[in-house]
Design an enzyme around this catalytic site. Structure first.
Site, PDB file in Angstrom:
ATOM      1  N   GLY A  71     -14.886 -19.382  11.220  1.00 60.58           N
ATOM      2  CA  GLY A  71     -14.731 -18.364  11.547  1.00 60.58           C
ATOM      3  C   GLY A  71     -14.184 -17.591  10.627  1.00 60.58           C
ATOM      4  CG  HIS A 121     -22.573  15.427   4.306  1.00 58.65           C
ATOM      5  ND1 HIS A 121     -22.988  14.205   4.898  1.00 58.65           N
ATOM      6  CD2 HIS A 121     -22.922  16.379   2.903  1.00 58.65           C
ATOM      7  CE1 HIS A 121     -24.730  14.097   4.631  1.00 58.65           C
ATOM      8  NE2 HIS A 121     -23.843  15.208   3.620  1.00 58.65           N
ATOM      9  CG  ASP A 141       7.477 -20.720   2.219  1.00 56.10           C
ATOM     10  OD1 ASP A 141       7.925 -21.178   1.204  1.00 56.10           O
ATOM     11  OD2 ASP A 141       6.355 -20.838   2.780  1.00 56.10           O
ATOM     12  CB  ALA A 142       7.552 -16.889   0.812  1.00 57.56           C
ATOM     13  N   GLY A 162       5.935 -14.358   4.925  1.00 56.70           N
ATOM     14  CA  GLY A 162       5.411 -14.542   5.949  1.00 56.70           C
ATOM     15  C   GLY A 162       4.408 -15.694   5.750  1.00 56.70           C
TER      16      GLY A 162
END
Ligand code: FAD
Length: 474
Positions: A188, A450, A41-42, A45
């Protein structure tokens, strides 16, 4: 043009060019192996094309708008307009830059790139079918193979993805306008990250979750911060309900859910987004040809070098056991490549960080207090609330906390749970601490800049030692 059947040989064949496969290919190329990377595909992933990267691009873009829109207290009065087309163009540009980078890096490391769908033909042969009419196929003979075919979304029966009414995460990342309303099935991390994006863009979001909380696996005080903020954004939660059916009604749809007692509820909505998890892609590989079988969870079991039960065949990333995370896939890819090249590499999972890019973010690594106790440690725990951090207050986001879990006897850091701004970045310090065997004293004694959010990490370590400065010690 008909290419016909050709036959080639390679030292290492890698199936799938996600963050597992392409990283393995680059590392193997660096180590001088003759590598063939096959992708149907690509390049990049799921992670680069339909997952981590586009989702984080949209999260950042909607955050910019939302922050400007809600900064009245800071004296900023903005009139934010969202141009979804332009946002999509920008997001796609980020994805294109990264995927073309993957292709270039692979080529620069001598990796042979093959486009097509691979399946095993025998214990040392793959058949790769090329796309398009008459493009033919080729046989690739390999000495070693890495399976890195990733995962796909799980479908809920009756809620097959149609890209129009019932959407997958991939569809949601490619919307051309903001829907009026969305029922999100599943609370989720993918459901919650994209619910936050949608809510910030003005969509009316209802999250339906079978369990009684979002983000299963995270502790309640972690999820409650995210849940509260999501509610403040207008997200409606329906816990203890499972989506059972949907039907079209007047151009929109109605989603039916059911609780444990069989009671039914109905939600009229423009679209439904189903995000109930992902499953490994192994069913299309003809694993029978090499005598390999997934375990009962559908994953491949591997050893410390990512090798499966079949000698010379490795499995990495979402297809292998363990958390489905891009960085876990990449590390396994590197180890597998090094092992195949004869290097003394081994996997070590003691400190796999995880992040959820909700508002606020979650970053965790190593053990929780409970897990430390279960493992036989006597845990020392230090907490530091973000509202006590000067930097956190100056960002206008002061929800959350840093928690460090250590072994009381030795002081060794065992884990951390962070909720708050930049938690995904902050957790890296504690991952390094665990990896290096650092103690609470090491982190507490490290001078932190800081004012920064990372000071909260130092303060949490000091709190565990009983001498935090900016919060009360127990
Ligand atoms: C919306 C979303 C957000 C996410 N966000 C994060 C995040 O923030 N952080 C994180 O760590 N993870 C995230 N993930 C998970 C992450 O994308 C995966 O864990 C990661 O992509 C797994 O990598 P992989 O290499 O195993 O597989 P994949 O990235 O899935 O790649 C596998 C590749 O194999 C190819 N392939 C499959 N079968 C064949 C075949 N037979 N022949 C040739 N090629 C084949 C596929 O086309 C695909 O390109 C997210 C996922 C989604 C969906």
């Amino acid at each position: 043009m008909v290419v016909g059947d050709v036959s080639t040989g390679t030292e290492l064949a890698i199936i799938g060019a996600g963050p597992g496969g392409y990283v393995a290919a680059i590392r193997a190329g660096q180590l001088g192996l003759d590598v063939t990377l096959i992708e149907k595909d690509a390049w990049g992933g799921t992670c680069l094309n339909y997952g981590c990267i586009p989702s984080k691009a949209l999260i950042t873009a909607t955050d910019v708008g939302y922050e400007a829109d809600t900064a009245e207290e800071m004296g900023i009065h903005a009139d934010v307009k969202v141009d979804v087309d332009q946002m999509t163009t920008w997001k796609d540009g980020v994805v294109d830059q990264l995927t073309s980078g993957v292709e270039k890096l692979c080529k620069a490391n001598g990796v042979n790139l093959v486009e097509g769908v691979a399946e095993f033909e025998s214990e040392n042969k793959l058949r790769v079918a090329h796309g398009g009419d008459g493009q033919g196929s080729e046989t690739i003979e390999f000495e070693n193979a890495i399976i890195a075919t990733g995962s796909r979304p799980i479908e809920v029966p009756g809620f097959e993805y149609d890209g129009e009414h019932v959407l997958s995460s991939r569809d949601v990342l490619d919307l051309d306008r903001v829907p009026e309303s969305m029922v999100v099935v599943g609370g989720g991390y993918i459901g919650m990250e994209l619910s936050t994006v949608l809510a910030k863009m003005g969509c009316d979001v209802t999250v339906v979750e079978m369990l009684d909380d979002i983000l299963a696996g995270y502790e309640e005080d972690v999820t409650s911060v995210v849940r509260q903020n999501a509610e403040d954004l207008g997200i409606d939660f329906r816990f203890g309900e499972a989506a059972s059916d949907w039907e079209k009604r007047d151009g929109d749809i109605v989603v039916t859910t059911e609780n444990e007692d069989g009671e039914e509820f109905q939600y009229a909505t423009e679209k439904a987004f189903v995000a109930v998890g992902r499953q490994p892609v192994l069913d299309t590989l003809n694993l029978d040809a090499i005598g390999l079988e997934p375990n009962e969870d559908g994953h491949l079991e591997t050893d410390k070098q990512a090798q499966t039960d079949v000698a010379g065949v490795y499995a990495i990333g979402d297809v292998a056991t363990g958390p489905m995370l891009a960085h876990k896939a990449s590390k396994e890819g590197q180890v597998a490549a090094e092992a195949i090249a004869g290097e003394p590499a081994a996997l070590d999972y003691q400190a796999v960080p995880a992040a959820v890019f909700t508002d606020p973010e979650i970053g965790t690594v190593g053990m929780t207090e409970q897990e430390a106790e279960d493992a036989g440690f006597s845990p020392a725990v230090g907490n530091f609330p973000m509202r006590a951090s000067g930097r956190s207050l100056t960002t206008g986001n002061d929800d959350g906390f840093v928690r460090i879990v250590a072994d009381e006897d030795s002081g060794f850091i065992l884990g951390a749970q962070i909720v708050g701004p930049e938690a995904s970045e902050l957790v890296a310090e504690l991952g390094l601490a665990i990896e290096m065997g650092a103690t609470l004293e090491d982190v507490a004694a490290t001078i932190h800049t800081h004012p920064t959010l990372s000071e909260a990490v130092m303060e949490a370590a000091e709190h565990a030692l009983g001498h935090a400065i900016h919060t009360l010690n127990r």
